[in-house]
Design an enzyme around this catalytic site. Structure first.
Site, PDB file in Angstrom:
ATOM      1  N   ASP A  31     -25.093   8.037 -10.512  1.00  0.00           N
ATOM      2  CA  ASP A  31     -24.246   9.060 -11.114  1.00  0.00           C
ATOM      3  C   ASP A  31     -25.017   9.810 -12.194  1.00  0.00           C
ATOM      4  OD1 ASP A  31     -22.348   8.072  -9.501  1.00  0.00           O
ATOM      5  OD2 ASP A  31     -20.998   7.332 -11.080  1.00  0.00           O
ATOM      6  N   PHE A  34     -27.320  12.327 -10.739  1.00  0.00           N
ATOM      7  CA  PHE A  34     -26.500  13.423 -10.212  1.00  0.00           C
ATOM      8  C   PHE A  34     -26.088  14.355 -11.361  1.00  0.00           C
ATOM      9  CE2 PHE A  34     -22.497  15.382  -8.992  1.00  0.00           C
ATOM     10  CZ  PHE A  34     -22.745  15.802  -7.686  1.00  0.00           C
ATOM     11  N   ASP A  35     -25.596  13.764 -12.456  1.00  0.00           N
ATOM     12  CA  ASP A  35     -25.162  14.571 -13.601  1.00  0.00           C
ATOM     13  C   ASP A  35     -26.313  15.387 -14.179  1.00  0.00           C
ATOM     14  OD1 ASP A  35     -22.645  13.637 -13.281  1.00  0.00           O
ATOM     15  OD2 ASP A  35     -22.749  12.124 -14.869  1.00  0.00           O
ATOM     16  N   SER A  80       4.465  20.380  14.642  1.00  0.00           N
ATOM     17  CA  SER A  80       4.514  18.968  14.258  1.00  0.00           C
ATOM     18  C   SER A  80       4.515  18.132  15.535  1.00  0.00           C
ATOM     19  CB  SER A  80       5.736  18.692  13.410  1.00  0.00           C
ATOM     20  OG  SER A  80       6.876  18.971  14.162  1.00  0.00           O
ATOM     21  N   LEU A  81       4.498  16.827  15.379  1.00  0.00           N
ATOM     22  CA  LEU A  81       4.441  15.930  16.531  1.00  0.00           C
ATOM     23  C   LEU A  81       5.775  15.228  16.711  1.00  0.00           C
ATOM     24  CD1 LEU A  81       1.010  14.235  15.753  1.00  0.00           C
ATOM     25  CD2 LEU A  81       1.453  16.047  17.409  1.00  0.00           C
ATOM     26  N   GLU A 111      -5.806   7.630  16.667  1.00  0.00           N
ATOM     27  CA  GLU A 111      -6.344   7.793  15.311  1.00  0.00           C
ATOM     28  C   GLU A 111      -5.262   7.570  14.275  1.00  0.00           C
ATOM     29  OE1 GLU A 111      -7.388  11.814  16.641  1.00  0.00           O
ATOM     30  OE2 GLU A 111      -6.455  12.543  14.801  1.00  0.00           O
ATOM     31  N   LYS A 113      -2.546   8.149  11.408  1.00  0.00           N
ATOM     32  CA  LYS A 113      -1.666   9.224  10.962  1.00  0.00           C
ATOM     33  C   LYS A 113      -1.626   9.178   9.445  1.00  0.00           C
ATOM     34  CE  LYS A 113       3.045  11.076  11.533  1.00  0.00           C
ATOM     35  NZ  LYS A 113       2.876  11.895  10.383  1.00  0.00           N
ATOM     36  N   ASP A 115      -0.661  10.089   5.619  1.00  0.00           N
ATOM     37  CA  ASP A 115       0.599  10.434   4.959  1.00  0.00           C
ATOM     38  C   ASP A 115       0.323  11.283   3.725  1.00  0.00           C
ATOM     39  OD1 ASP A 115       3.229  10.564   4.381  1.00  0.00           O
ATOM     40  OD2 ASP A 115       3.396   8.536   3.595  1.00  0.00           O
ATOM     41  N   ARG A 134       1.006  24.035   5.227  1.00  0.00           N
ATOM     42  CA  ARG A 134       1.787  24.156   6.448  1.00  0.00           C
ATOM     43  C   ARG A 134       2.954  25.130   6.293  1.00  0.00           C
ATOM     44  NH1 ARG A 134       3.879  21.153  10.909  1.00  0.00           N
ATOM     45  NH2 ARG A 134       6.110  21.481  10.860  1.00  0.00           N
ATOM     46  N   GLU A 172      -5.388  16.600   6.606  1.00  0.00           N
ATOM     47  CA  GLU A 172      -4.409  16.134   5.638  1.00  0.00           C
ATOM     48  C   GLU A 172      -5.069  15.992   4.265  1.00  0.00           C
ATOM     49  OE1 GLU A 172      -1.728  15.821   7.471  1.00  0.00           O
ATOM     50  OE2 GLU A 172      -0.275  14.627   6.353  1.00  0.00           O
ATOM     51  N   TYR A 224      -8.502  16.461  11.323  1.00  0.00           N
ATOM     52  CA  TYR A 224      -8.215  15.860  12.624  1.00  0.00           C
ATOM     53  C   TYR A 224      -7.924  16.842  13.752  1.00  0.00           C
ATOM     54  CZ  TYR A 224      -3.649  16.297  10.322  1.00  0.00           C
ATOM     55  OH  TYR A 224      -2.578  16.752   9.627  1.00  0.00           O
ATOM     56  N   LYS A 288      -3.424  11.191  21.170  1.00  0.00           N
ATOM     57  CA  LYS A 288      -3.644  12.517  21.749  1.00  0.00           C
ATOM     58  C   LYS A 288      -4.368  12.368  23.086  1.00  0.00           C
ATOM     59  CE  LYS A 288      -4.328  14.441  17.141  1.00  0.00           C
ATOM     60  NZ  LYS A 288      -5.312  14.830  16.124  1.00  0.00           N
ATOM     61  N   LYS A 312       5.163   5.765  14.432  1.00  0.00           N
ATOM     62  CA  LYS A 312       5.297   5.467  13.003  1.00  0.00           C
ATOM     63  C   LYS A 312       5.409   3.962  12.780  1.00  0.00           C
ATOM     64  CE  LYS A 312       7.320   8.669  10.526  1.00  0.00           C
ATOM     65  NZ  LYS A 312       7.056   9.647   9.493  1.00  0.00           N
ATOM     66  N   CYS A 406      29.820  -5.108 -20.985  1.00  0.00           N
ATOM     67  CA  CYS A 406      28.384  -4.904 -21.204  1.00  0.00           C
ATOM     68  C   CYS A 406      27.684  -6.255 -21.415  1.00  0.00           C
ATOM     69  CB  CYS A 406      28.176  -4.019 -22.431  1.00  0.00           C
ATOM     70  SG  CYS A 406      26.440  -3.811 -22.850  1.00  0.00           S
ATOM     71  N   CYS A 409      26.447  -6.344 -25.251  1.00  0.00           N
ATOM     72  CA  CYS A 409      27.313  -6.323 -26.438  1.00  0.00           C
ATOM     73  C   CYS A 409      28.760  -6.676 -26.124  1.00  0.00           C
ATOM     74  CB  CYS A 409      27.234  -4.957 -27.123  1.00  0.00           C
ATOM     75  SG  CYS A 409      28.006  -3.647 -26.170  1.00  0.00           S
ATOM     76  N   CYS A 424      28.197   1.589 -20.693  1.00  0.00           N
ATOM     77  CA  CYS A 424      28.711   0.891 -21.863  1.00  0.00           C
ATOM     78  C   CYS A 424      28.984   1.953 -22.919  1.00  0.00           C
ATOM     79  CB  CYS A 424      27.678  -0.106 -22.391  1.00  0.00           C
ATOM     80  SG  CYS A 424      28.101  -0.683 -24.055  1.00  0.00           S
ATOM     81  N   CYS A 430      25.369  -1.235 -29.542  1.00  0.00           N
ATOM     82  CA  CYS A 430      24.804  -1.940 -28.383  1.00  0.00           C
ATOM     83  C   CYS A 430      23.264  -1.888 -28.472  1.00  0.00           C
ATOM     84  CB  CYS A 430      25.302  -1.265 -27.112  1.00  0.00           C
ATOM     85  SG  CYS A 430      24.697  -2.035 -25.611  1.00  0.00           S
TER      86      CYS A 430
HETATM   87  S1  IVH Z   1      -2.469  16.308  14.909  1.00  0.00           S
HETATM   88  C1  IVH Z   1      -0.596  19.822  17.267  1.00  0.00           C
HETATM   89  N1  IVH Z   1      -3.437  14.156  13.770  1.00  0.00           N
HETATM   90  O1  IVH Z   1       1.473  14.488  11.036  1.00  0.00           O
HETATM   91  C2  IVH Z   1      -1.016  18.545  16.617  1.00  0.00           C
HETATM   92  N2  IVH Z   1      -1.544  15.184  12.784  1.00  0.00           N
HETATM   93  O2  IVH Z   1       4.154  15.677  12.758  1.00  0.00           O
HETATM   94  C3  IVH Z   1      -1.417  18.715  15.218  1.00  0.00           C
HETATM   95  N3  IVH Z   1      -0.798  14.099  10.693  1.00  0.00           N
HETATM   96  O3  IVH Z   1       2.044  17.890  10.655  1.00  0.00           O
HETATM   97  C4  IVH Z   1      -1.355  17.505  14.389  1.00  0.00           C
HETATM   98  N4  IVH Z   1      -2.339  12.526  10.664  1.00  0.00           N
HETATM   99  O4  IVH Z   1       0.491  16.789   9.006  1.00  0.00           O
HETATM  100  C5  IVH Z   1      -2.482  15.116  13.723  1.00  0.00           C
HETATM  101  N5  IVH Z   1      -4.453  12.288  12.831  1.00  0.00           N
HETATM  102  C6  IVH Z   1      -3.509  13.227  12.794  1.00  0.00           C
HETATM  103  C7  IVH Z   1      -2.553  13.276  11.773  1.00  0.00           C
HETATM  104  C8  IVH Z   1      -1.566  14.279  11.794  1.00  0.00           C
HETATM  105  C9  IVH Z   1      -1.293  13.043  10.028  1.00  0.00           C
HETATM  106  C10 IVH Z   1       0.382  14.839  10.245  1.00  0.00           C
HETATM  107  C11 IVH Z   1       0.267  16.324  10.324  1.00  0.00           C
HETATM  108  C12 IVH Z   1       1.381  16.799  11.211  1.00  0.00           C
HETATM  109  C13 IVH Z   1       2.268  15.607  11.275  1.00  0.00           C
HETATM  110  C14 IVH Z   1       2.820  15.429  12.674  1.00  0.00           C
END
Ligand code: IVH
Length: 668
Positions: A31, A34-35, A80-81, A111, A113, A115, A134, A172, A224, A288, A312, A406, A409, A424, A430
């Site tokens: 570090d 680097f600094d 979304s998925l 892969e 998911k 959060d 998004r 993400e 991803y 996928k 999930k 309470c 008291c 209370c 109290c």
């Molecule tokens: S693929 C068309 N891969 O989960 C497919 N999504 O409802 C595009 N997410 O909105 C998404 N990990 O924010 C994909 N490895 C991953 C993910 C991922 C998290 C989120 C993403 C998406 C939601 C799916």
């Protein structure tokens, strides 16, 4: 080497070290070194401003200037998925794909998911040009300035790595557990609200107006999904992402191509426990179809791709015995029931207490003492009781009876119409209410007596030195020291900061009193409207209701406070002690009614004052600063870069737009 050459070389080296550290997690220098390199580059860039570059590694410290986020359209919508929760659902998905592909061989890329918050990044000629959230999937907020502060997102891709001229990459943004814990610790110290989980923290951070905040909070990003006209369309998703990794991106961890449903299920099982060792929050597995050609063949439903699905993980749950329900009394007298259980291991920590929130929840769960209860830790940190295994209940177990008096008291509890909590009502004697009020009084945003904290308050209270906030002003060094002469120095510090609090402005004194429902903003409104404690004390219900922002509940609570002999006694003693009981000459001098009754929206970036300063100016002149444009908005104080959505709304509603100069002239 010319200075320009040295600058370019340092940038290149620092970019590589950034990549090794933040993307690969494998630093190759200390570090310190680097600094040193970074400082050298900073010095050179300062001396030779002609070589400035917004993509330089030195530009990732952020700024305190306020920014606003423009809403922009996505080039490709962000879908979304579909979610699934069971092995059976995953098998169904696998079968649907098989049928859809009419018997052709296929691979599933599995892969993590993540959060966090999804983000779409655009790169042109190897440079990050735009980062969009998004939003509603069709339009999102342009947060490029903030995203540039995330060290694992490359500002410039690796030279010669073969990236296309233009493409988008999605992923993400996350706050790693370590950054999250550090942040919440800092917030606890500063008496700020804690973030419930890393996702909320990441989202709050990414929407921060100041990019410096983002730079300091250690966000991370995993990518991803690649898309664009120049991305190879005949290969696989997995192969494309490996390519993206070569360009400099951090991609999903543990990606795997599975050739059978059994491999898919084994992957899910493995990560269900193994994910606890990852540095960031994950909430499932994404599956996928790997071949992009097969993806196109399967296509999309109205909402999501047919070629992908999200499995999930179940929230972690444990089953344990409920031994007792105890009750906590807060500063306002609100009662919180707490489940005390046999200790049980849950999501990496030992859990033995969980909040039950209020009497309604206890009734809904039909809790009995001795019940085997299910405890869950969802995205939140505090565990909750989510159910009862009634099959293990025996006839002699008794239902939980919510207390009627309470626990601290003994006063009979009350329940206010329309509210879930029991209270209370004994706010004068109290103990937790008294201590809570003193803690509120000394807190940073109130009287800011920073040499005192909850432990000292408790200590003084135990020793009988203080029974209420007014007692603070009668303390002496000798009182605090007692028999312990070693405490003189720290005692003097306490006395000094109590003395200093006498200069705290009137509106904060109003807030510090801890009148129920009177928060910081209401306290300010009251101070402005009544100008002195005397006037506030004698205000009628009508006069209180006349203040914009004060409704019936608040007004009645204020009246109640000033009719309580105990409160009046304390207030009298605070006045005698010399606290600010009226707006200062200074505050009064600048104050006018020029904006009385006006609702003003602030939007954009300003040259003469910060947004906070404009907010203060509006309040000082009797106006109200509101967040969003409506028919009731009087006008918009607009700086540069006002968002197009806001502009459109203003025009549609016919709301006047005023620039900085016009506004200042109006007040002058
Ligand atoms: S693929 C068309 N891969 O989960 C497919 N999504 O409802 C595009 N997410 O909105 C998404 N990990 O924010 C994909 N490895 C991953 C993910 C991922 C998290 C989120 C993403 C998406 C939601 C799916």
């Amino acid at each position: 080497m010319t200075p320009q050459e040295e600058i370019l070389q340092l940038r290149k080296e620092l970019e590589l070290h950034n990549y090794n550290y933040y993307v690969l997690n494998k630093p190759t220098i200390s570090d310190y070194d680097f600094d040193q390199m970074m400082h050298r580059l900073e010095d050179l860039e300062m001396f030779y401003p002609q070589y400035a570059d917004p993509n330089s590694p030195t530009q990732r410290v952020g700024s305190d200037l306020n920014q606003t986020f423009k809403s922009v359209p996505h080039k490709y919508p962000m879908l979304s998925l579909a979610n699934t929760y069971s092995e059976a659902d995953v098998r169904d998905f696998y079968e649907r794909v098989k049928t859809g592909l009419e018997g052709e061989d296929f691979e599933i890329c599995a892969e993590m998911k993540y959060d966090g918050l999804s983000i779409s990044l655009t790169y042109v000629d190897g440079l990050l040009t735009q980062a969009v959230t998004r939003g509603d999937g069709v339009r999102g907020d342009d947060v490029t300035g903030n995203v540039r502060m995330i060290r694992s997102i490359p500002l410039r891709l690796k030279e010669g790595s073969g990236y296309p001229h233009e493409f988008e990459i999605r992923g993400e943004i996350l706050m790693p557990w370590t950054s999250f814990e550090k942040l919440n610790e800092q917030r606890a110290k500063a008496e700020e609200d804690l973030f419930a989980n890393p996702r909320n923290a990441a989202s709050g951070t990414l929407k921060s107006q100041k990019s410096r905040v983002v730079a300091e909070r250690g966000l991370d990003a995993y990518l991803y999904y690649l898309l664009g006209d120049e991305i190879p369309a005949d290969g696989g998703h997995y192969e494309n992402l490996q390519m993206a990794a070569q360009w400099g991106f951090k991609i999903s961890q543990g990606m795997k191509k599975c050739k059978s449903i059994d491999e898919v299920l084994a992957f899910i099982n493995y990560w269900d426990t193994e994910r606890k060792n990852l540095p960031v929050a994950t909430d499932g597995i994404v599956l996928k179809v790997n071949s992009l050609r097969q993806q196109r063949h399967l296509g999309y439903t109205a909402k999501s791709p047919r070629w992908a699905i999200a499995y999930k993980f179940k929230a972690e749950r444990a089953c344990t015995r409920l031994n007792e329900v105890t009750y906590q009394v807060g500063r306002t007298g609100a009662i919180t029931p707490v489940a005390n259980m046999d200790p049980v291991q849950l999501a990496g920590t030992m859990v033995k207490r969980a909040s039950l929130h209020n009497a309604d929840i206890i009734r809904q769960l039909d809790l009995h003492i001795g019940d085997m209860v299910y405890v869950e830790k969802g995205g939140e940190i505090i565990p909750k009781v989510v159910g009862v295994d009634t099959s293990q209940r025996t006839a002699e177990m008794q239902p939980v009876q919510f207390i009627t008096t309470c626990p601290e008291c003994g006063t009979p509890l009350v329940r206010i119409e329309g509210e879930a909590a029991h209270y209370c009502p004994n706010d004068s004697t109290c103990p937790p209410q008294i201590k809570g009020r003193i803690e509120h009084f000394i807190s940073r945003r109130a009287m800011n007596i920073d040499s005192l904290g909850p432990e000292t308050v408790d200590d003084y209270w135990q020793r009988g030195l203080i029974h209420n906030v007014a007692d603070l002003y009668g303390l002496t060094v000798a009182d605090i020291c007692g028999h312990n002469r070693g405490r003189i120095k720290s005692a003097q510090k306490v006395i000094d900061s109590i003395e200093a609090s006498k200069q705290v402005p009137f509106e904060r004194v109003v807030f510090a009193l801890g009148i129920r429902f009177v928060g910081e903003t209401t306290a300010k409104l009251l101070a402005r409207a009544f100008k002195s404690m005397e006037a506030l004390e004698h205000a009628t219900l009508e006069q209180l209701l006349d203040v914009d922002g004060v409704g019936g509940v608040i007004a009645e609570s204020i009246i109640h406070y000033f009719h309580d002999p105990h409160c009046l006694e304390i207030l009298g003693r605070l006045r005698e002690a010399g606290l600010q009981m009226a707006l200062s000459e200074e505050a009064l001098a600048g104050q006018t009614d020029k904006l009385q009754g006006l609702s003003i929206v602030i939007s954009g970036v300003f040259a003469h004052h910060s947004r906070d300063e404009y907010k203060e100016l509006i309040e000082k002149h009797g106006g109200k600063n509101v967040g969003s444009i409506s028919k009731k908005t009087s006008f918009i104080l607009a700086g540069d870069n006002m968002g197009p959505a806001k502009l459109e709304k203003a025009q549609k509603l016919g709301v006047k737009i005023m620039n900085e100069e016009e506004f200042l002239q109006m007040l002058d």
